[in-house]
Design a protein around this motif. Structure first.
Motif, PDB file in Angstrom:
ATOM      1  N   ARG A  57       0.825  -1.211   0.000  1.00 29.08           N
ATOM      2  CA  ARG A  57       0.000   0.000   0.000  1.00 29.08           C
ATOM      3  C   ARG A  57       0.860   1.262   0.000  1.00 29.08           C
ATOM      4  N   MET A  61       1.332   4.230  -2.848  1.00 25.18           N
ATOM      5  CA  MET A  61       1.114   5.643  -2.554  1.00 25.18           C
ATOM      6  C   MET A  61       2.343   6.472  -2.902  1.00 25.18           C
ATOM      7  N   ASP A 262     -10.252   0.236  -1.055  1.00 23.01           N
ATOM      8  CA  ASP A 262      -8.905  -0.022  -0.546  1.00 23.01           C
ATOM      9  C   ASP A 262      -8.182  -1.004  -1.468  1.00 23.01           C
ATOM     10  N   TRP A 267      -4.905   3.207  -3.813  1.00 25.83           N
ATOM     11  CA  TRP A 267      -3.638   3.619  -3.203  1.00 25.83           C
ATOM     12  C   TRP A 267      -2.895   4.584  -4.124  1.00 25.83           C
ATOM     13  N   GLN A 314      -5.771   6.052   4.631  1.00 24.95           N
ATOM     14  CA  GLN A 314      -4.542   5.831   3.876  1.00 24.95           C
ATOM     15  C   GLN A 314      -3.364   6.639   4.419  1.00 24.95           C
TER      16      GLN A 314
END
Length: 366
Positions: A57, A61, A262, A267, A314
């Motif tokens: 994740r 990002m 999610d 992400w 997040q």
């Protein structure tokens, strides 16, 4: 007709992309020039933090933030980039985004954009805004290009800091700008109230205490960030269960970034939203610090908490004025480039600068 990437254009685009923030400054991205006008953004699995980020994740990002910088640099040069997220997830899961630069109808060559100037705190500026539907196309394009250049210049200004901020509240109008920037990228930014902030800080402190006892987590942390905190300026300690240390602002201002779902696409969107918001914040001399211990623990343990009513958490941030930090180390511009054609050109250009050549370079950081 597409415009081929010249050495100068490529250095601007990839230099901006490589200046994005990333988890523990791992910079887990690679770039490939597939055609003269196509740039791929790929995950660099050798820089994946497999202990704290087992789902990838944070890696997604980080690469999303680099993608946003690439988009903004392209727009600032007059391109009209089109982005496809995860264009081939089955056969090429490491290919996170494909950017086709495109050509503006009003120009046959990219607009020259100088490297950002000195990193000084700029004056507050207007929030990013969509062009009015009634406005002429040329006016809309000019407005978008002007906003892209403003954000491009702020790439050099943006910093991450772990130190104290000034005891100065962020105005509601500025908070609204930050929320609007995140929303444009498909995410939601919200500011917890006083009670929710206190609860969240307690949660961060509890998560940090558990992570302190995790040997694998600490080993990975030490490998990538040998000195993550100065002992007497630790925001987790000073804001959490042992709050009250005078070195930090008495009213910490937290913000949380959430997405509706999610998945890896979410992400990537969250990463773009984060960087868009951070650049707008930099335009108001606002810096950020991250308090993601609860999210690390959630991903490591397969837990559901912490939750948020607006969606999937997040990012947890502390925002504020001041806290100027030095630039962080950046990988050499050619290191994350996979295509020999442009990579070779940039390598030779880098050597020319090091040997006292006349060509100027691009310097970002933070």
């Amino acid at each position: 007709m597409p415009i081929a990437l010249t050495t100068v254009v490529a250095s601007r685009l990839l230099g901006a992309a490589g200046a994005a923030p990333s988890v523990l400054n791992t910079q887990p991205w690679r770039f490939t020039v597939r055609r003269p006008d196509v740039v791929d953004v790929l995950a660099d699995r050798y820089r994946w933090l497999r202990v704290r980020d087992p789902r990838g994740r944070s890696l997604h990002m980080s690469c999303g933030a680099a993608l946003f910088n690439l988009r903004i640099a392209a727009q600032a040069m007059g391109f009209e980039p089109a982005v496809r997220l995860l264009p081939d997830p089955e056969c090429a899961p490491e290919l996170l985004a494909r950017v086709t630069l495109g050509t503006p109808a009003s120009a046959s060559a990219p607009v020259p954009v100088p490297a950002p100037g000195p990193a000084s705190a700029p004056a507050a500026t207007a929030a990013p805004a969509r062009a009015s539907a009634a406005a002429p196309a040329s006016a809309s394009e000019a407005s978008a290009s002007e906003e892209a250049r403003r954000l491009y210049d702020l790439i050099r200004v943006r910093r991450t800091t772990k130190g104290p901020f000034a005891d100065r509240m962020i105005p509601e109008a500025v908070r609204a700008e930050l929320c609007a920037a995140a929303a444009l990228e498909g995410a939601r930014l919200s500011f917890p109230g006083e009670r929710a902030t206190a609860d969240l800080l307690e949660h961060v402190a509890a998560a940090q205490a558990e992570l302190d006892r995790d040997a694998e987590y600490q080993a990975e942390l030490a490998a990538w960030d040998p000195s993550p905190y100065v002992p007497d300026t630790d925001p987790v300690r000073d804001f959490g269960c042992q709050a009250g240390y005078a070195r930090f602002e008495p009213r910490p201002q937290l913000a949380v970034l959430t997405t509706a779902a999610d998945t890896p696409v979410d992400w990537l969107r969250a990463g773009q939203a984060l960087q868009h918001m951070l650049l707008v914040a930099a335009g108001h001399a606002i810096s950020a610090s991250y308090l993601n211990q609860p999210l690390d623990l959630r991903d490591m343990r397969g837990r559901r908490n912490p939750r948020h009513r607006s969606g999937h958490l997040q990012m947890i941030m502390r925002l504020g004025y001041g806290g100027i930090a030095p630039r962080t180390f950046r990988r050499p511009m050619t290191e994350p480039i996979a295509e020999e054609g442009v990579s070779g050109l940039l390598q030779r250009r880098t050597h020319a600068r090091q040997d006292g050549g006349a060509e100027g370079g691009v310097e970002f950081g933070g």
